[in-house]
Design a protein around this motif. Structure first.
Motif, PDB file in Angstrom:
ATOM      1  N   ASP A   1       0.948  -1.134  -0.018  1.00 35.78           N
ATOM      2  CA  ASP A   1      -0.002  -0.026  -0.070  1.00 35.78           C
ATOM      3  C   ASP A   1       0.865   1.314   0.028  1.00 35.78           C
ATOM      4  O   ASP A   1       2.083   1.236   0.731  1.00 35.78           O
ATOM      5  CB  ASP A   1      -0.820   0.079   1.196  1.00 35.78           C
ATOM      6  CG  ASP A   1      -1.833  -1.290   1.262  1.00 35.78           C
ATOM      7  OD1 ASP A   1      -3.152  -1.059   0.576  1.00 35.78           O
ATOM      8  OD2 ASP A   1      -1.553  -2.258   1.764  1.00 35.78           O
TER       9      ASP A   1
ATOM     10  N   TYR B   1     -14.673   5.622   2.359  1.00 28.90           N
ATOM     11  CA  TYR B   1     -13.976   4.243   1.538  1.00 28.90           C
ATOM     12  C   TYR B   1     -13.810   3.193   2.343  1.00 28.90           C
ATOM     13  O   TYR B   1     -13.325   3.054   3.646  1.00 28.90           O
ATOM     14  CB  TYR B   1     -12.320   5.086   1.344  1.00 28.90           C
ATOM     15  CG  TYR B   1     -12.424   6.290   0.499  1.00 28.90           C
ATOM     16  CD1 TYR B   1     -12.371   6.048  -1.051  1.00 28.90           C
ATOM     17  CD2 TYR B   1     -12.409   7.545   0.899  1.00 28.90           C
ATOM     18  CE1 TYR B   1     -12.409   7.210  -1.794  1.00 28.90           C
ATOM     19  CE2 TYR B   1     -12.587   8.395   0.153  1.00 28.90           C
ATOM     20  CZ  TYR B   1     -12.639   8.446  -1.202  1.00 28.90           C
ATOM     21  OH  TYR B   1     -12.574   9.633  -1.991  1.00 28.90           O
TER      22      TYR B   1
ATOM     23  N   SER C   1      -9.631   2.024   1.288  1.00 24.29           N
ATOM     24  CA  SER C   1      -8.559   3.052   1.245  1.00 24.29           C
ATOM     25  C   SER C   1      -8.638   3.713   2.789  1.00 24.29           C
ATOM     26  O   SER C   1      -9.847   3.831   3.280  1.00 24.29           O
ATOM     27  CB  SER C   1      -8.785   4.143   0.105  1.00 24.29           C
ATOM     28  OG  SER C   1      -8.775   3.344  -1.087  1.00 24.29           O
TER      29      SER C   1
ATOM     30  N   ALA D   1      -3.691   3.400  -0.097  1.00 25.70           N
ATOM     31  CA  ALA D   1      -4.376   2.518  -1.110  1.00 25.70           C
ATOM     32  C   ALA D   1      -3.431   1.524  -1.550  1.00 25.70           C
ATOM     33  O   ALA D   1      -2.215   1.842  -1.650  1.00 25.70           O
ATOM     34  CB  ALA D   1      -5.450   3.174  -2.094  1.00 25.70           C
TER      35      ALA D   1
ATOM     36  N   VAL E   1      -8.885   3.562  -5.555  1.00 28.02           N
ATOM     37  CA  VAL E   1      -9.255   4.593  -4.849  1.00 28.02           C
ATOM     38  C   VAL E   1     -10.861   5.026  -5.402  1.00 28.02           C
ATOM     39  O   VAL E   1     -10.919   5.613  -6.354  1.00 28.02           O
ATOM     40  CB  VAL E   1      -8.542   5.874  -4.630  1.00 28.02           C
ATOM     41  CG1 VAL E   1      -9.114   6.901  -3.927  1.00 28.02           C
ATOM     42  CG2 VAL E   1      -7.151   5.696  -4.203  1.00 28.02           C
TER      43      VAL E   1
ATOM     44  N   ASN F   1      -3.974  -0.918   5.989  1.00 26.64           N
ATOM     45  CA  ASN F   1      -5.096  -0.670   5.176  1.00 26.64           C
ATOM     46  C   ASN F   1      -6.032  -1.721   4.937  1.00 26.64           C
ATOM     47  O   ASN F   1      -6.169  -2.159   3.738  1.00 26.64           O
ATOM     48  CB  ASN F   1      -4.508   0.153   3.922  1.00 26.64           C
ATOM     49  CG  ASN F   1      -5.729   0.616   2.884  1.00 26.64           C
ATOM     50  OD1 ASN F   1      -6.853   0.847   3.294  1.00 26.64           O
ATOM     51  ND2 ASN F   1      -5.566   0.475   1.609  1.00 26.64           N
TER      52      ASN F   1
END
Length: 631
Positions: A301, A323, A326, A358, A364, A610
């Motif tokens: 990421d 998100y 993300s 991300a 994204v 993430n």
């Protein structure tokens, strides 16, 4: 001096013509061939005229054609009728043709060899656009190339142009041997001096998207860097577009000079300062080196910046939960200022860009589903209590002073740092540093850190943090060997005492990381690799320079690994949306977690950065939540 004679003038002009190489020699052979054919054809017409099958006399041009065939093909003479003078003339023409053709073959062979030699020198112009230029050669080159290859994997045609004062073929062979396939990225090597503006033009920096300057292996690498910066930024005053130049200085004191040389076009990383901050932050947060490596390389990421007009008017907290795959960590305003982990109520204004983590920029996108938050799983307890800390530093190098200054900015009053080393310059440096410390009390002891008896006499179990530094007064491989010996002793001492020492180690060569992992130290910092990763990230996205500067600044929000019990109920299956919401209520930004059960499992060592917020996770005792927080 007497006036040159005609023969001398002719000889002078002939020598000048011959010095021009294969093209001039071929031209002379063509002229000689025409002359030979013309003379032979004239002699045949005048001395021994020939007739065709009908008895008609052949003309002058027919004689020229016959002579040309004898020059080009020696076998033609076997078909001539033995008629005295004609045979003699054709035999002479054939012998001349053999000499001419043989000379032509030799000239062409030599010319091809010269051309191959010239190509081997790597002096031809790189005709590329949107490529990445790398100036210089060091061990950093392999990390930079491998990361650029990962970054360009989705592109059909990408190019890296390298200019270094080394043989082109040797560079290509070394890259192929250490990196293997470069996938869709073409690597072009050129031989030249990175401080010569004329040589730099070979790699066509005017059309490059970025220029990376590597730290050389010379005794004073920063002096070379300043010259290269001047050559790049001031070597071509006629260019229309500004460059995007990225470089790093080896010593902090040379940063102002490098910034003056690079001007507004260059983004200079202070390798000493960044590495010192990483060392200090990592020694206080076990597993942090894995988080930073994941953020800085292109294999997992990364940090991206994205503008999302649909979130205009929403709060930062709402943007964090918008998100699923993300992690939003901050905002960048239109004037370029970065705000990591701003207050939850901070509005997202039109023109603001989200700073987020991300897997790829293509991943994204907003998630339309409603976050699944379990209120009964959120807890609101647990706060870090400031207390004095004891730090043990084993070894010494030029970066040790920066490490102590950074440590002084983080720890609480009453903290202390004990330095043990046999480095000859440590005592004088520590004496000067003692007057600069605001919080830390410094203690110094001269001893060999590879000596088991010396280590056992330090009572290492009483320290909150142990930092093992690579000595810089010995070769890099020997320094890593000494570090490995120290780490092995510490591991054995911990096993026999039934304890776990919090150890952070610095390595000079990333290839020794695999060997060091058997020592079971908490973290390994390979400064050269991390700086190379950062250079590559900024080269691909110049806006990340401000993000990294804020991320490593002790005055702002940094990455912490805090006990999971501060955020959620242990043993309860929850989505990471719940963890993120709990962190928001604490004024923090959750970006991942670390599982204690996997802390010794490579390559991630239990770190999940993430994660998919919609997936279930069960956190237990000794697990950690990775957050951006003020403290």
């Amino acid at each position: 001096m007497p006036k040159p004679r005609l023969r001398q003038r002719f000889r002078y002009r002939f020598d000048n013509t011959m010095s021009k190489g294969a093209p001039a020699l071929v031209t002379w052979l063509v002229l000689i061939t025409f002359a030979l054919v013309a003379v032979a054809g004239t002699l045949v017409v005048l001395v021994s005229p020939q007739t065709d099958e009908e008895g008609k006399r052949l003309g002058f041009f027919d004689s020229l054609w016959t002579s040309l065939l004898h020059v080009l093909d020696p076998g033609t003479v076997t078909g001539d009728e033995p008629t005295g003078v004609f045979v003699i003339i054709m035999m002479a023409v054939t012998i001349g043709g053999i000499v001419i053709v043989s000379s032509l073959v030799g000239i062409l062979t030599t010319g091809l060899d010269d051309k191959l030699t010239e190509l081997r020198k790597g002096r031809s112009l790189v005709v590329e656009t949107g490529h990445t230029v790398v100036l210089g050669w060091s061990d950093q080159i392999f990390t930079v190339i491998s990361e650029l290859v990962e970054a360009n994997e989705s592109e059909r045609r990408a190019c890296i142009a390298i200019l270094a004062d080394r043989d082109k073929v040797e560079m290509e062979d070394e890259i192929k041997a250490k990196l293997g396939s470069t996938k869709s990225t073409k690597v072009v090597c050129r031989t030249g001096n990175p401080v010569d503006p004329d040589d730099i033009r070979i790699v066509n920096p005017d059309t490059a998207k970025s220029i990376i300057l590597l730290t050389s292996d010379e005794p004073d690498p920063d002096a070379q860097l300043v010259k290269s910066l001047l050559a790049v930024t001031h070597g071509n005053p006629d260019r229309s577009n500004p460059y995007h130049v990225v470089a790093s200085v080896a010593e902090s004191r040379n940063l102002p000079a490098a910034q003056l040389a690079g001007g507004r076009e260059a983004q200079i990383i202070d390798a000493d300062d960044v590495t010192a901050r990483l060392m200090v932050q990592t020694c206080r947060q076990s597993g942090l080196s894995v988080v930073y490596t994941d953020l800085l390389d292109f294999g997992g990421d990364e940090i991206y910046l994205a503008e999302e007009p649909r979130l205009a008017g929403a709060s930062f907290a709402q943007a964090q939960l918008a998100y699923r795959k993300s992690a939003v960590i901050g905002l960048q305003t239109p004037d370029g200022k970065c705000h990591l982990n701003p207050p939850a109520r901070t509005p997202v204004n039109p023109g603001d860009r989200l700073i987020l983590i991300a897997e790829d920029d293509s991943a994204v996108h907003l998630d339309g589903s409603r976050p699944a938050i379990v209120e009964q799983g959120i807890v609101a307890r647990g706060k870090h209590s400031a207390r004095p800390e004891r730090t043990l530093i084993l070894g010494w190098n030029a970066r040790a002073g920066s490490v102590l200054r950074q440590l002084d900015a983080y720890v609480s009053p009453g903290s202390s740092a004990d330095v043990v080393t046999d480095h000859p310059g440590a005592a004088a440096n520590l004496s000067e540093l003692g007057h600069q410390m605001r919080v830390i009390g410094l203690n110094y002891k001269t001893d060999d850190t590879t000596d088991r008896r010396a280590l056992e006499g330090l009572n290492v179990g009483v320290y909150d943090h142990i930092i093992v530094l690579c000595c810089d007064n010995v070769p890099a491989q020997l320094a890593d060997s000494r570090t490995l010996v120290t780490l092995l002793h510490l591991r054995d001492m911990a096993e026999k005492a039934g304890a776990k020492y919090p150890v952070v180690s610095e390595m000079s060569d990333d290839r020794n990381r695999g060997l060091a992992q058997v020592t079971q130290a908490d973290d390994f910092i390979v400064s050269e690799k991390l700086i190379s990763l950062m250079l590559t990230q900024i080269a691909e996205n110049p806006h990340l320079a401000a993000v990294f500067a804020d991320l490593f600044d002790p005055e702002g929000s940094e990455i912490y690994l805090k006990p999971a019990e501060y955020y959620v109920r242990l043993g309860m299956p929850l989505t990471f949306y719940t963890v993120a919401e709990s962190a928001i209520r604490r004024g923090e930004t959750a970006i991942g977690y670390r599982l204690a059960a996997q802390a010794q499992v490579a390559p991630n060592f239990g770190v999940h950065l993430n994660p998919d917020k919609g997936e279930m996770v069960t956190l237990g005792p000794n697990d950690r939540v990775i957050v951006l927080a003020e403290d």
